[in-house]
Design a protein around this motif. Structure first.
Motif, short mmCIF file in Angstrom:
data_model
loop_
_atom_site.label_atom_id
_atom_site.label_comp_id
_atom_site.label_asym_id
_atom_site.label_seq_id
_atom_site.Cartn_x
_atom_site.Cartn_y
_atom_site.Cartn_z
N GLN A 129 1.09 12.61 -9.04
CA GLN A 129 0.16 13.72 -8.89
C GLN A 129 0.83 15.03 -8.49
OE1 GLN A 129 -3.13 13.49 -9.58
NE2 GLN A 129 -2.85 11.35 -10.16
N TYR A 177 2.33 1.82 -3.37
CA TYR A 177 1.33 2.37 -4.29
C TYR A 177 1.12 3.86 -4.04
CZ TYR A 177 -3.19 3.61 -6.23
OH TYR A 177 -4.20 4.25 -6.89
N VAL A 178 0.95 4.25 -2.77
CA VAL A 178 0.69 5.65 -2.44
C VAL A 178 1.90 6.51 -2.80
CG1 VAL A 178 0.23 7.29 -0.58
CG2 VAL A 178 -0.98 5.10 -0.66
N ILE A 211 -5.63 13.74 -3.20
CA ILE A 211 -5.55 13.03 -1.93
C ILE A 211 -6.92 12.53 -1.52
CG2 ILE A 211 -4.88 13.17 0.49
CD1 ILE A 211 -2.98 15.41 -0.21
N GLN A 212 -7.94 13.35 -1.73
CA GLN A 212 -9.29 13.00 -1.29
C GLN A 212 -9.90 11.85 -2.10
OE1 GLN A 212 -11.06 16.91 -1.55
NE2 GLN A 212 -10.80 17.28 0.65
N LYS A 213 -9.29 11.52 -3.23
CA LYS A 213 -9.77 10.38 -4.01
C LYS A 213 -9.33 9.05 -3.39
CE LYS A 213 -9.93 12.74 -8.51
NZ LYS A 213 -9.34 12.80 -9.87
N LEU A 214 -8.35 9.11 -2.48
CA LEU A 214 -7.83 7.90 -1.87
C LEU A 214 -8.71 7.44 -0.70
CD1 LEU A 214 -4.06 8.90 -1.70
CD2 LEU A 214 -5.07 7.20 -3.26
N VAL A 255 -0.18 9.00 2.83
CA VAL A 255 0.36 10.18 2.16
C VAL A 255 1.32 10.90 3.11
CG1 VAL A 255 -0.20 12.46 1.21
CG2 VAL A 255 -1.59 10.48 0.60
N TYR A 312 1.76 7.04 -6.44
CA TYR A 312 0.62 7.91 -6.74
C TYR A 312 0.94 9.37 -6.43
CZ TYR A 312 -4.18 9.74 -6.46
OH TYR A 312 -5.33 10.47 -6.65
N PHE A 340 -5.33 5.00 2.96
CA PHE A 340 -4.29 5.42 2.04
C PHE A 340 -3.94 6.89 2.24
CE2 PHE A 340 -4.35 2.07 -1.56
CZ PHE A 340 -4.40 1.05 -0.62
N ARG A 341 -4.92 7.70 2.67
CA ARG A 341 -4.62 9.11 2.94
C ARG A 341 -3.62 9.22 4.08
NH1 ARG A 341 -10.74 11.69 3.12
NH2 ARG A 341 -11.47 10.73 1.18
N HIS A 375 0.84 -1.21 0.00
CA HIS A 375 0.00 0.00 0.00
C HIS A 375 0.87 1.26 0.00
CE1 HIS A 375 -3.55 -2.38 1.94
NE2 HIS A 375 -3.33 -2.72 0.68
#
Length: 234
Positions: free
Chosen positions: A45, A37-38, A56-59, A67, A41, A63-64, A34
């Protein structure tokens, strides 16, 4: 626990030790996947302005949290640290910031940035500019004062001038009325934490003549004056 509970667990659930270790290893592998992946990502971005809040809010929530690990990979975080970060993302305000050690994570106008705070949060000392004018350095800014036929009429200025940081209540004269310097910086989307670093030029009477990088005061129609004028450039 070692002498009382664990033997009881072994009696009730033979092989629980191996199963617990295996579950922990699987969980650790999942967390690493995870995080990988983050990290990828966030790298994709990231923009010159920072990481878009929308991205960020799409995660998912878990997952946030990661970040934060991606932004500060060398830090150890508590649950409270993660909650502060998630709160920063949720609050419906144009800006906000949280600190982790000497790092500041800031949300400004839809972007999240992470910057190291200076060890000493000291602003440059104010500089005095005499009638001889010339070029001065204030922080990272280079400011040049010269005598020209356009600009601020010398009759409207009282020397010496001063280059300093913005103070509460500073206002600059515009074509119609005056405007707070703080509002000019807000309109220019200057991050709150950076506004104190923006220099202004004031004269001996306290008039703001320029907000360096953003605005020069307007004293009537300069073209109508035959006298020499002060030009401020950066």
């Amino acid at each position: 626990m070692r002498h009382g509970l664990l033997p009881l667990l072994a009696e009730l659930r033979p092989g629980y030790e191996e199963a617990t270790v295996q579950a922990a290893m699987v969980r650790h592998e999942q967390k690493q996947e995870h995080l990988k992946y983050v990290t990828s990502y966030v790298k994709e971005q990231m923009t010159d302005r920072g990481l878009p809040l929308e991205a960020i809010q799409k995660l998912p929530t878990d997952f946030r949290r990661l970040v934060l690990r991606t932004l500060l990979p060398d830090h150890d975080f508590t649950s409270e640290d993660y909650n502060r970060f998630l709160t920063l993302l949720r609050v419906d305000m144009p800006s906000g910031e949280v600190y982790y050690g000497n790092w500041r994570i800031q949300r400004t106008y839809g972007y999240v940035t992470c910057v190291r705070c200076p060890e000493k949060n000291l602003l440059p000392e104010a500089l005095e500019v005499g009638i001889d004018l010339g070029t001065y350095h204030y922080g990272e800014q280079t400011i040049t004062f010269s005598r020209t036929t356009t600009g601020i009429p010398f009759s409207a200025v009282q020397f010496p001038l001063t280059i300093r940081s913005v103070l509460p209540g500073d206002r600059i004269r515009l074509a119609v009325g005056t405007k707070k310097v703080s509002r000019i910086l807000v309109d220019a989307k200057v991050p709150r934490a950076s506004r104190a670093e923006i220099p202004v030029v004031v004269d001996a009477a306290g008039q703001v003549l320029a907000v360096i990088g953003h605005r020069i005061a307007i004293f009537g129609s300069f073209e109508l004056f035959a006298e020499s004028c002060l030009m401020i450039e950066w």
